[in-house]
Design a protein around this motif. Sequence first.
Motif, PDB file in Angstrom:
ATOM      1  N   ILE A  83      31.277  48.021  39.775  1.00  0.00           N
ATOM      2  CA  ILE A  83      32.036  48.079  38.902  1.00  0.00           C
ATOM      3  C   ILE A  83      32.614  49.477  38.956  1.00  0.00           C
ATOM      4  N   SER A  84      34.145  49.469  39.013  1.00  0.00           N
ATOM      5  CA  SER A  84      34.832  50.830  39.050  1.00  0.00           C
ATOM      6  C   SER A  84      35.107  51.411  37.830  1.00  0.00           C
ATOM      7  N   LEU A  85      35.034  52.786  37.929  1.00  0.00           N
ATOM      8  CA  LEU A  85      34.691  53.725  36.701  1.00  0.00           C
ATOM      9  C   LEU A  85      36.112  53.283  35.836  1.00  0.00           C
ATOM     10  N   THR A  86      37.250  52.823  36.399  1.00  0.00           N
ATOM     11  CA  THR A  86      38.373  52.625  35.468  1.00  0.00           C
ATOM     12  C   THR A  86      38.149  51.488  34.404  1.00  0.00           C
ATOM     13  N   GLU A  87      37.130  50.969  34.728  1.00  0.00           N
ATOM     14  CA  GLU A  87      36.719  49.882  33.834  1.00  0.00           C
ATOM     15  C   GLU A  87      35.775  50.461  32.701  1.00  0.00           C
ATOM     16  N   PHE A  88      35.412  51.565  32.864  1.00  0.00           N
ATOM     17  CA  PHE A  88      34.531  51.996  31.633  1.00  0.00           C
ATOM     18  C   PHE A  88      35.275  52.790  30.799  1.00  0.00           C
ATOM     19  N   GLN A  89      34.720  52.927  29.625  1.00  0.00           N
ATOM     20  CA  GLN A  89      35.364  53.710  28.603  1.00  0.00           C
ATOM     21  C   GLN A  89      35.033  55.156  28.427  1.00  0.00           C
ATOM     22  N   GLU A  90      35.995  56.104  28.534  1.00  0.00           N
ATOM     23  CA  GLU A  90      35.518  57.552  28.689  1.00  0.00           C
ATOM     24  C   GLU A  90      35.064  57.859  27.048  1.00  0.00           C
ATOM     25  N   ASP A  91      34.127  58.819  26.859  1.00  0.00           N
ATOM     26  CA  ASP A  91      33.633  59.461  25.814  1.00  0.00           C
ATOM     27  C   ASP A  91      33.726  61.200  26.059  1.00  0.00           C
ATOM     28  N   PRO A  92      34.909  61.588  25.845  1.00  0.00           N
ATOM     29  CA  PRO A  92      35.143  63.122  26.179  1.00  0.00           C
ATOM     30  C   PRO A  92      34.074  64.032  25.472  1.00  0.00           C
ATOM     31  N   ALA A  93      33.720  63.475  24.189  1.00  0.00           N
ATOM     32  CA  ALA A  93      32.611  64.571  23.618  1.00  0.00           C
ATOM     33  C   ALA A  93      31.612  64.794  24.446  1.00  0.00           C
ATOM     34  N   CYS A  94      31.001  63.564  25.121  1.00  0.00           N
ATOM     35  CA  CYS A  94      29.647  63.772  25.770  1.00  0.00           C
ATOM     36  C   CYS A  94      30.014  63.818  27.437  1.00  0.00           C
ATOM     37  N   ASP A  95      31.179  64.012  27.791  1.00  0.00           N
ATOM     38  CA  ASP A  95      31.438  64.173  29.112  1.00  0.00           C
ATOM     39  C   ASP A  95      30.864  62.751  29.992  1.00  0.00           C
ATOM     40  N   ALA A  96      31.095  61.848  29.273  1.00  0.00           N
ATOM     41  CA  ALA A  96      30.252  60.634  30.198  1.00  0.00           C
ATOM     42  C   ALA A  96      31.121  59.315  29.783  1.00  0.00           C
ATOM     43  N   TRP A  97      30.950  58.354  30.470  1.00  0.00           N
ATOM     44  CA  TRP A  97      31.774  57.211  30.385  1.00  0.00           C
ATOM     45  C   TRP A  97      30.759  56.052  30.298  1.00  0.00           C
ATOM     46  N   SER A  98      30.963  54.808  29.535  1.00  0.00           N
ATOM     47  CA  SER A  98      30.099  53.902  29.466  1.00  0.00           C
ATOM     48  C   SER A  98      30.675  52.487  29.592  1.00  0.00           C
ATOM     49  N   HIS A  99      30.052  51.550  29.658  1.00  0.00           N
ATOM     50  CA  HIS A  99      30.515  50.131  29.941  1.00  0.00           C
ATOM     51  C   HIS A  99      29.309  49.043  29.467  1.00  0.00           C
ATOM     52  N   PRO A 100      29.708  48.040  29.022  1.00  0.00           N
ATOM     53  CA  PRO A 100      28.842  47.389  28.180  1.00  0.00           C
ATOM     54  C   PRO A 100      28.011  46.334  29.170  1.00  0.00           C
TER      55      PRO A 100
END
Length: 142
Positions: A83-100
């Motif tokens: 999965i490409s990082l572009t498909e992840f949802q960014e969470d700037p508060a945590c400096d993280a990206w998530s994907h279901p």
Amino acid sequence: MTLDYYALLQVTQRASPADIKAAYHRALLAAHPDKNPSSAVDITVLQDAYRVLSAPALRAQHDLQLKNTKGPIGTGSRPAQIISLTEFQEDPACDAWSHPCRCGAQYTITVAEMDAGCHLVPCASCSEVIWVGYEMAEDADE
């Protein structure tokens, strides 16, 4: 050999304290003699797992012991998908990206993990592992 408390509680090493607490309670209920007379799980082992995984210093020590007995986290894991990082949802508060994940939980990758070159990311709930595709950007002022 070190007992893998994560496997015992059926959580990943990325599990949050709330996830660990919930898994501990599920495991206690499943192992309770009134609920499951045929359970072979020792409740004191579950209690020890929760005690270790809920204390940051003990958890870090446990992780180090697991790493020394099993090798690096994620070795031997075959990703379910790429999965490409572009498909992840960014969470700037945590400096993280998530994907279901298909189980309903999330795959999460942090900036620190990307800086370290991590591409294999386990689900926070099930045993699925994905390979996350991304490229590190060069700083413009370098």
